[in-house]
Design an enzyme around this catalytic site. Sequence first.
Site, PDB file in Angstrom:
ATOM      1  N   HIS A 143       0.820  -1.213   0.000  1.00  0.00           N
ATOM      2  CA  HIS A 143       0.000   0.000   0.000  1.00  0.00           C
ATOM      3  C   HIS A 143       0.855   1.266   0.000  1.00  0.00           C
ATOM      4  O   HIS A 143       0.381   2.333  -0.411  1.00  0.00           O
ATOM      5  CB  HIS A 143      -0.935  -0.008   1.202  1.00  0.00           C
ATOM      6  CG  HIS A 143      -2.204   0.762   1.002  1.00  0.00           C
ATOM      7  ND1 HIS A 143      -2.298   1.879   0.184  1.00  0.00           N
ATOM      8  CD2 HIS A 143      -3.455   0.575   1.508  1.00  0.00           C
ATOM      9  CE1 HIS A 143      -3.540   2.337   0.207  1.00  0.00           C
ATOM     10  NE2 HIS A 143      -4.263   1.574   0.993  1.00  0.00           N
ATOM     11  N   ASP A 159      -9.496  -8.723 -17.164  1.00  0.00           N
ATOM     12  CA  ASP A 159      -9.626  -9.829 -18.123  1.00  0.00           C
ATOM     13  C   ASP A 159      -8.254 -10.137 -18.710  1.00  0.00           C
ATOM     14  O   ASP A 159      -7.667  -9.324 -19.425  1.00  0.00           O
ATOM     15  CB  ASP A 159     -10.617  -9.442 -19.232  1.00  0.00           C
ATOM     16  CG  ASP A 159     -10.970 -10.605 -20.151  1.00  0.00           C
ATOM     17  OD1 ASP A 159     -10.246 -11.620 -20.142  1.00  0.00           O
ATOM     18  OD2 ASP A 159     -11.961 -10.481 -20.895  1.00  0.00           O
TER      19      ASP A 159
END
Length: 452
Positions: A161, A381
């Site tokens: 992060h 995808d």
Amino acid sequence: MLTTQELPDCFYLNHPILICPKGPTPKHSLYLSNLDDQKFLRFTIKYLYLFKKSISSDALKCSLSKVLVDYYPLAGRLRTSPENDQKLEVDCNGEGAVFAEAFMDFTADEFLELSRKPNRSWRKLLYRPIEAHSFLDIPPLVVQITNLRCGGMILCTAINHCLCDGIGTSQFLHAWAHLTTKPTADLQVTPFHDRHVLKLPNPPQIIFPHPEFYKTTPTDGLRLDLNEFLQSQTLVPASLTFTHSNILHLKRQCVPSLKCTTFDVLASHTWRSWVKSLDLSPSLNVKLLFSVNVRQRLEPQIPQGYYGNGFVLGCAEATVNEVVTANLHKGVKLVQHAKSSLSDDYVKSIVDLLEDKTVKPDLSASLVISQWSKLGLEDLDFGEGKPLHMGPLTSDIYCLFLPVIGDIDAVRVLVSVPESMVNKFEYYMKDFTINEEKGEINGHCGEENGLK
């Protein structure tokens, strides 16, 4: 039907490997801004994706090697700054990202049955480097693909992060997927690395009070570290999906006198339900902290492609009595005011405040919400179709607003609460009260109208 929620063990056919950038990359130390290296963010963002059909591991490794040329800091290593041992920087040394490949005797359909509520056994889906004894020892990017008995695949990523926020992680993952499906193509968004855009001139100018970081002095002397209490309890995940119809039902309580976004109304409703479930003293001050993207709020604006931390925490605050007795309209106004307060000067005041590395958000009596539902994470995808499921690897007391696969207007709320209060919390989340001109209607909305 599954008789247990525990996942079977993963079998690693080979030792995890390091994927290095395919070509030469700059070798230098990358400065991290005060928004990047605050102690509040010293953890990894862990995403889990379930795909109906597995993607070739060779193709994933090849495209990861390519994308790490552009996102080369993710192939480096975190370290403390030689000038200040409280400040972090990235040693951009091209050492590589960890890539693990495993097999699990499980199917995609079986996983979908469990997918609404993560449990501890899911952690085996992400490799943890054995030699990592501290946060700094964990490489900024760790990937595990787990092939399933049915031919499906689970992809888990852990992204530090301190290097990326939610927008940045989504940008990186889409870049990786893009190069998997189109190996010779250019990236659609060029990553912007320089964090000096958030480095302000000295001396620090802290010109606002910052309730998101400082505890509010109670008027009656009542102090409670609610966060400490929650962490000491047995926590279980609560997961509720709000359809477009459910969200409109909530919004009707705020119109025509107030226009609000889905986030405004759902954050207010979740905060109120959470506070009501805890049976707190009416005079206790409670806060709602939530992430707000400030890329377009600063002057000059943060450049396109910036994948570092470009968010700050908005803060709504009220007494327990005000939260639980006020209508939803009141809570929404508090959320909207918190967002509108985040001006250019206010954000810069936060950046300067965080020069003090002891400063951290006030979690003592706060619900923290992070919105993942508008980042495009569910559209990833790699060439075999979009995921059947997308969510976090684990559930925490931080609340996540998650996307719902196949329903762009729905939001799934996931948060872990003490086992003793989970039923109460879910009841309040499902209990909608609408004030209409003809009177008050209390409706308990359940499975029949989409809330699950």
